[in-house]
Write an enzyme that holds these catalytic residues in place. Structure first.
Site, PDB file in Angstrom:
ATOM      1  N   GLY A 231      30.513  -1.987 -12.761  1.00  0.00           N
ATOM      2  CA  GLY A 231      31.472  -2.995 -13.207  1.00  0.00           C
ATOM      3  C   GLY A 231      31.125  -4.421 -12.814  1.00  0.00           C
TER       4      GLY A 231
ATOM      5  CD  GLU B 173      28.690   5.902 -10.719  1.00  0.00           C
ATOM      6  OE1 GLU B 173      28.466   7.105 -10.606  1.00  0.00           O
ATOM      7  OE2 GLU B 173      29.732   5.445 -11.220  1.00  0.00           O
TER       8      GLU B 173
ATOM      9  N   GLY C 149      25.690  -0.624 -14.801  1.00  0.00           N
ATOM     10  CA  GLY C 149      25.078  -0.432 -16.116  1.00  0.00           C
ATOM     11  C   GLY C 149      24.787  -1.794 -16.720  1.00  0.00           C
ATOM     12  NE  ARG C 150      29.780  -5.349 -18.557  1.00  0.00           N
ATOM     13  CZ  ARG C 150      30.414  -5.052 -19.687  1.00  0.00           C
ATOM     14  NH1 ARG C 150      30.104  -5.683 -20.788  1.00  0.00           N
ATOM     15  NH2 ARG C 150      31.386  -4.167 -19.697  1.00  0.00           N
TER      16      ARG C 150
ATOM     17  NE  ARG D  19      30.899  -5.430 -24.949  1.00  0.00           N
ATOM     18  CZ  ARG D  19      31.036  -6.626 -24.433  1.00  0.00           C
ATOM     19  NH1 ARG D  19      30.348  -7.651 -24.902  1.00  0.00           N
ATOM     20  NH2 ARG D  19      31.844  -6.822 -23.416  1.00  0.00           N
TER      21      ARG D  19
ATOM     22  CB  CYS E 179      33.429  -4.218 -46.727  1.00  0.00           C
ATOM     23  SG  CYS E 179      32.046  -4.460 -47.813  1.00  0.00           S
TER      24      CYS E 179
ATOM     25  CE1 TYR F  20      28.850   0.408 -21.549  1.00  0.00           C
ATOM     26  CE2 TYR F  20      28.583  -1.745 -20.521  1.00  0.00           C
ATOM     27  CZ  TYR F  20      28.756  -0.372 -20.417  1.00  0.00           C
ATOM     28  OH  TYR F  20      28.824   0.199 -19.170  1.00  0.00           O
TER      29      TYR F  20
HETATM   30  C1  LIG Z   1      31.032   2.469 -17.346  1.00  0.00           C
HETATM   31  C2  LIG Z   1      30.853   3.012 -16.005  1.00  0.00           C
HETATM   32  C3  LIG Z   1      29.940   2.445 -15.127  1.00  0.00           C
HETATM   33  C4  LIG Z   1      29.143   1.208 -15.463  1.00  0.00           C
HETATM   34  O1  LIG Z   1      29.927   0.104 -15.709  1.00  0.00           O
HETATM   35  P1  LIG Z   1      29.220  -1.330 -15.930  1.00  0.00           P
HETATM   36  O2  LIG Z   1      30.371  -2.227 -16.212  1.00  0.00           O
HETATM   37  O3  LIG Z   1      28.317  -1.190 -17.097  1.00  0.00           O
HETATM   38  O4  LIG Z   1      28.487  -1.650 -14.694  1.00  0.00           O
HETATM   39  C5  LIG Z   1      29.758   3.041 -13.901  1.00  0.00           C
HETATM   40  N1  LIG Z   1      30.445   4.145 -13.544  1.00  0.00           N
HETATM   41  C6  LIG Z   1      31.345   4.717 -14.384  1.00  0.00           C
HETATM   42  C7  LIG Z   1      32.059   5.930 -13.943  1.00  0.00           C
HETATM   43  C8  LIG Z   1      31.590   4.172 -15.614  1.00  0.00           C
HETATM   44  O5  LIG Z   1      32.489   4.737 -16.420  1.00  0.00           O
END
Ligand SMILES: *Cc1c(COP(=O)(O)O)cnc(C)c1O
Length: 440
Positions: free
Chosen positions: A247, A292, A294-295, A332, A363, A393
């Protein structure tokens, strides 16, 4: 723009990523085109891992692959020594195809199907992050049938909800994810796990939101979770691992902080220090720490290139610059009104002095990528338009809406550029179509 060593404007006055002129990339690979910067992905991945080692010690970093999932990404992530998060059978399959070590996978989801769980247990997925009592029963039955043991974490809801620049702490929040600490559900869940013969309960997981800039939100979550760990310890329940999810907020527009790689590591360092301090203060055994992101790993590493087509000027109302992509490659804005920084890659040195709206080709009136952003006044059809920070994403949320082709993805490093996701063809679009006999 959040320039970096591998994102700049070159002598031709074009946008350049990792030594590759974006106008040339568009010419060579066509548009729309996702481009991912391998150098930046590796830099952030290894920096996160090193920060975890330096600031905490026994911990790890898992890449949340729902941000961008393709075999090549798993190769990069695994070569950097990261773990990975998977959230579906399809992501597990992709990771396995790429040779990712299944013991380094965390399997998430609020409603994993029985088939997905079976697939995960059979393939020795390192950890399943259990979300509900229902899921515990499913896993226990699968393990009994296969005569296997399975490591799990329990996803808990600490009642801390983070939104970009602020967070709220509530006694009870409405969420489909995890088991609440505040009403006793989480403790009940742990006791059920401890009673399961084939499930090995390892610890707790929480993920409090996305695009979080306010580090205090993590502090609050750590405080609530470590209080809960203490409560568990009193009941003789040992917590070996704590996972605080992802996050971490990234740069999208001038409204956001312009983080360098070192600044991004600040999130990791903050969580590491807060947890170290909390366990010390509360007299808890130091757990294994997992995060964890991701972004934060792929977001700024990606951009999308489009070609400007129709330019529609409704005098005194709005000027539309229409691109050859749209909500099928980036939903998004349509979904969340997410803001993006947009650059005319063909005229990157020109002053962005005219307010325009970037519209897609679907469309659907809501098919916009950005409203009221600035591009140079002389933007014309044929210019290459770059939307920045689309590494996370975008491809993973793409669809074939209107039977548009999902764009390919090209990976670039300082020397090479090649597909990591190849272009789709019209044939791909009809591959699963079927005409039943009676309408033939
Ligand atoms: C989506 C998610 C992440 C990654 O979130 P980011 O905002 O991309 O860093 C990590 N852990 C869980 C359980 C998630 O659902």
């Amino acid at each position: 723009m959040n320039f970096r060593e591998t994102l700049k404007i070159n002598e031709k006055k074009h946008l350049e990523i990792c030594n590759h002129d974006c106008v040339e990339l568009a010419k060579k690979f066509g548009t729309p085109l996702y481009v991912l910067d391998e150098v930046n992905i590796r830099k952030i991945s290894s920096a996160f891992k090193n920060t975890m080692e330096k600031e905490y010690g026994k911990g790890g970093v898992a890449y949340a692959s729902k941000a961008f999932c393709a075999e090549a990404i798993y190769k990069i992530i695994s070569s950097e020594g990261l773990f990975t998060d998977v959230v579906s059978g399809g992501e597990i399959y992709t990771a396995i195809k790429a040779g990712f070590d299944t013991s380094k996978m965390y399997f998430h989801g609020n409603n994993k199907t029985e088939n997905e769980l079976l697939y995960a247990v059979k393939n020795n997925i390192g950890t399943i992050v259990v979300d509900s009592l229902h899921e515990m029963t499913l896993i226990e039955n699968i393990c009994l049938k296969l005569n296997k043991k399975q490591n799990v974490l329990l996803r808990i809801n600490p009642g801390v909800e983070a939104h970009t620049h602020h967070y709220v702490q509530t006694a009870k929040i409405d969420s489909k994810f995890g088991m609440l600490i505040s009403n006793g559900d989480a403790l009940t869940g742990i006791k059920k796990l401890l009673n399961s013969k084939n499930i090995i309960f390892n610890g707790l997981h929480c993920h409090i939101g996305s695009q979080i800039f306010d580090k205090n939100a993590f502090t609050a979550a750590i405080d609530v979770v470590t209080d809960f760990v203490k409560k568990c310890n009193i009941e003789n329940i040992k917590i070996n691992e704590l996972n605080f999810g992802g996050g971490f907020g990234i740069y999208y527009t001038e409204e956001d902080p312009k983080f360098t790689c070192e600044d991004y590591c600040g999130y990791v360092a903050h969580i590491a220090r807060c947890l170290s301090e909390a366990v010390e203060r509360k007299g808890i055994e130091k757990p294994f720490l997992m995060i964890e992101p991701g972004r934060a790993i792929v977001g700024e590493s990606g951009l999308t290139l489009y070609t400007a087509g129709t330019i529609k000027d409704i005098k005194n109302i709005r000027k539309y610059v229409c691109i050859d992509g749209g909500m099928f490659d980036n939903p998004r804005y349509a979904l969340y009104k997410s803001k993006y920084e947009i650059v005319n890659a063909s005229k990157a040195d020109k002053n962005a002095d005219e307010i325009v709206t970037i519209a897609g080709k679907c469309c659907e009136s809501g098919d916009l990528i950005a409203e009221n952003i600035k591009l140079p006044k002389n933007t014309e059809s044929g210019d290459i338009i770059a939307v920045l920070s689309t590494g996370a994403y975008n491809y993973s949320m793409a669809s074939n809406y209107n039977r548009n082709l999902i764009p390919p993805t090209v990976l670039v490093n300082k020397k090479c550029a090649d597909y990591i996701v190849k272009p789709q063809s019209y044939e791909d679009l009809v591959r699963n179509d079927n005409i039943p006999d009676w309408i033939k």
